[in-house]
Structures are given as structure tokens and as C-alpha cells.
Scaffold this active site. Structure first.
Site, PDB file in Angstrom:
ATOM      1  N   GLY A   1       0.804  -1.064  -0.018  1.00  0.00           N
ATOM      2  CA  GLY A   1       0.079  -0.110   0.065  1.00  0.00           C
ATOM      3  C   GLY A   1       0.863   1.283   0.146  1.00  0.00           C
TER       4      GLY A   1
ATOM      5  N   ILE B   1       5.882   2.917  -3.044  1.00  0.00           N
ATOM      6  CA  ILE B   1       6.688   2.091  -4.011  1.00  0.00           C
ATOM      7  C   ILE B   1       6.010   0.697  -4.198  1.00  0.00           C
ATOM      8  CG2 ILE B   1       8.770   0.705  -3.918  1.00  0.00           C
ATOM      9  CD1 ILE B   1      10.288   2.982  -2.411  1.00  0.00           C
TER      10      ILE B   1
ATOM     11  N   SER C   1      -1.310  -1.451   6.890  1.00  0.00           N
ATOM     12  CA  SER C   1      -2.221  -0.006   6.960  1.00  0.00           C
ATOM     13  C   SER C   1      -3.538  -0.479   6.206  1.00  0.00           C
ATOM     14  CB  SER C   1      -1.645   1.095   6.245  1.00  0.00           C
ATOM     15  OG  SER C   1      -2.436   2.078   5.896  1.00  0.00           O
TER      16      SER C   1
ATOM     17  N   ALA D   1       9.129  -4.451   0.072  1.00  0.00           N
ATOM     18  CA  ALA D   1       9.000  -3.093   0.041  1.00  0.00           C
ATOM     19  C   ALA D   1       8.533  -2.417   1.513  1.00  0.00           C
ATOM     20  CB  ALA D   1       7.916  -2.485  -1.140  1.00  0.00           C
TER      21      ALA D   1
ATOM     22  N   LYS E   1      10.683   4.948   5.213  1.00  0.00           N
ATOM     23  CA  LYS E   1      11.604   5.767   4.501  1.00  0.00           C
ATOM     24  C   LYS E   1      11.719   7.053   4.760  1.00  0.00           C
ATOM     25  CE  LYS E   1       8.156   6.267   0.827  1.00  0.00           C
ATOM     26  NZ  LYS E   1       7.319   5.523   0.229  1.00  0.00           N
TER      27      LYS E   1
ATOM     28  N   ILE F   1      13.600  -4.072  -1.869  1.00  0.00           N
ATOM     29  CA  ILE F   1      13.515  -2.827  -2.255  1.00  0.00           C
ATOM     30  C   ILE F   1      14.234  -1.652  -1.538  1.00  0.00           C
ATOM     31  CG2 ILE F   1      11.904  -1.010  -3.190  1.00  0.00           C
ATOM     32  CD1 ILE F   1      11.845  -3.981  -4.866  1.00  0.00           C
ATOM     33  N   SER F   2      15.206  -1.331  -1.828  1.00  0.00           N
ATOM     34  CA  SER F   2      15.909  -0.486  -0.826  1.00  0.00           C
ATOM     35  C   SER F   2      16.018   0.904  -1.395  1.00  0.00           C
ATOM     36  CB  SER F   2      17.473  -1.373  -0.406  1.00  0.00           C
ATOM     37  OG  SER F   2      18.244  -0.477   0.718  1.00  0.00           O
TER      38      SER F   2
ATOM     39  N   LYS G   1      19.724   5.659   0.432  1.00  0.00           N
ATOM     40  CA  LYS G   1      20.152   6.086   1.670  1.00  0.00           C
ATOM     41  C   LYS G   1      20.890   5.076   2.475  1.00  0.00           C
ATOM     42  CE  LYS G   1      15.825   8.850   2.176  1.00  0.00           C
ATOM     43  NZ  LYS G   1      14.833   8.145   1.076  1.00  0.00           N
TER      44      LYS G   1
ATOM     45  N   LYS H   1      18.210   0.486   6.909  1.00  0.00           N
ATOM     46  CA  LYS H   1      17.976   0.129   5.462  1.00  0.00           C
ATOM     47  C   LYS H   1      19.295  -0.598   5.098  1.00  0.00           C
ATOM     48  CE  LYS H   1      15.190   0.906   2.820  1.00  0.00           C
ATOM     49  NZ  LYS H   1      14.001   0.081   2.528  1.00  0.00           N
TER      50      LYS H   1
END
Length: 181
Positions: A31, A34, A56, A107, A111, A149-150, A153, A165
Site C-alpha cells: 500500500g 513504492i 495499513s 518493500a 523511508k 526494495i532498498s 540512503k 536500511k
């Protein structure tokens, strides 16, 4: 294109198709911004099934609304939305087994740097422990491919969010090394 300062790299359609077509796909953090885009791209590449997980309710609801009101669902597939916490190893393991997952796009991560700097324990808990849970369950269920999925950063982390991360990337590397040996 303006932000990149270079030409955009187009996705390799053969690579996408070989990783997605006729496979059972799971996207964690489905959700989020990404995750939502990943869901759309996966659906365009004819998976056997798409399992969308998010913690969520609101995000998952909006994702469903967006997908079902668009033209993406041309193939014979009905995505399955699952509300849950990917830090819960048994929940994730059972889900991977139940849906015979072939490929995972992980993902599910925080972030937003300023928010995580104010809430470091929540950031570490979510970004690190969810990754460990996913890797451990994927190993147990012999999932063929797991993709983290990074973000950039994590390259040279200067804050808690980047460090969490980077730790997630190290967890993936450790599990990859285990599988190779």
C-alpha cells in the site's frame, strides 16, 4: 528525466516477464508509494497470483480501489489483499506456504528520514525485523526469489533510517550467502 539529469533506463521486459509471468508474487508494503507501483507493474506482466500485504488498512483499501477501478486487471487474476504485520514470522511463513509464493518483493519499510530520526526504535523494528522475518520465512518455504526494495540512503548511512536500511541489505546478503553454501 529532469531530476535524473540523464535518460531514463527502460525496464528489461524479458527480465520482468521471466520473474513474474505465471508466478505467485507477494509484495510486502503493497500500500505504500513504492509497493503500489510494484503491484501495478506486476499485474501488467501476467502473474499467476498477486498477494498484496500491508499493515495499513487505509493504504491497502486505496490500493484495491485504484487497481480495481483501472484497466490493469485485463488478465485472469484477482489480487489478494492481506492486512498484517510482516514482522510476524509465523504469519508470513504460513502465508508464503498457503499461496505457494515464488517471488517476493519486500518493500515494507519506513523511508521518511525526519520521522525515523524522531522514532528510531520504530524504524529499526520495522526496517530490520521485518526483513529478517521475510528472509527466514522465505528460506523455510524455499521461495525461489526474494528482492529487497532498498534506497540510496543505505549506501553510506548518516542517520538511523539509512542505517536500518543498510542492516536490511546485510540481512539479505547473509541469507544469500547461506543459500549459496
Amino acid at each position: 528525466d529532469d531530476l535524473l539529469g540523464r535518460l531514463a533506463v527502460e525496464p528489461n521486459k524479458k527480465l520482468l516477464e521471466s520473474s513474474i509471468k505465471n508466478k505467485n508474487i507477494c509484495i510486502t508494503g503493497a500500500g505504500g508509494s513504492i509497493g503500489t507501483e510494484l503491484c501495478k507493474q506486476v499485474l501488467l506482466n501476467a502473474p499467476k497470483s498477486l498477494i498484496m500485504i500491508d499493515s495499513s488498512e487505509s493504504n491497502l483499501y486505496h490500493l484495491e480501489e485504484e487497481i480495481f477501478s483501472s484497466n490493469i486487471l485485463k488478465k485472469n487474476i484477482t489480487p489478494i489483499s492481506i492486512l498484517g504485520n510482516v514482522q510476524d514470522y509465523l504469519f508470513i511463513r504460513d502465508l508464503f506456504e498457503k499461496y505457494n509464493i515464488d517471488v517476493i518483493f519486500h518493500a515494507a519499510a519506513y523511508k521518511h528520514v525526519p520521522l525515523i530520526e524522531k522514532n528510531p526504535l520504530a524504524g529499526i523494528e520495522n526496517n530490520v525485523f521485518s526483513t529478517y522475518s521475510i528472509c527466514k520465512a522465505a528460506e523455510y518455504c524455499k521461495v525461489k526469489k526474494v528482492i529487497l526494495i532498498s534506497t540510496d540512503k543505505a549506501v553510506r548511512p548518516t542517520n538511523i533510517m539509512g542505517t536500518s536500511k543498510r542492516i536490511a541489505e546485510l540481512i539479505f546478503q547473509a541469507f544469500t550467502d547461506k543459500v549459496k553454501s
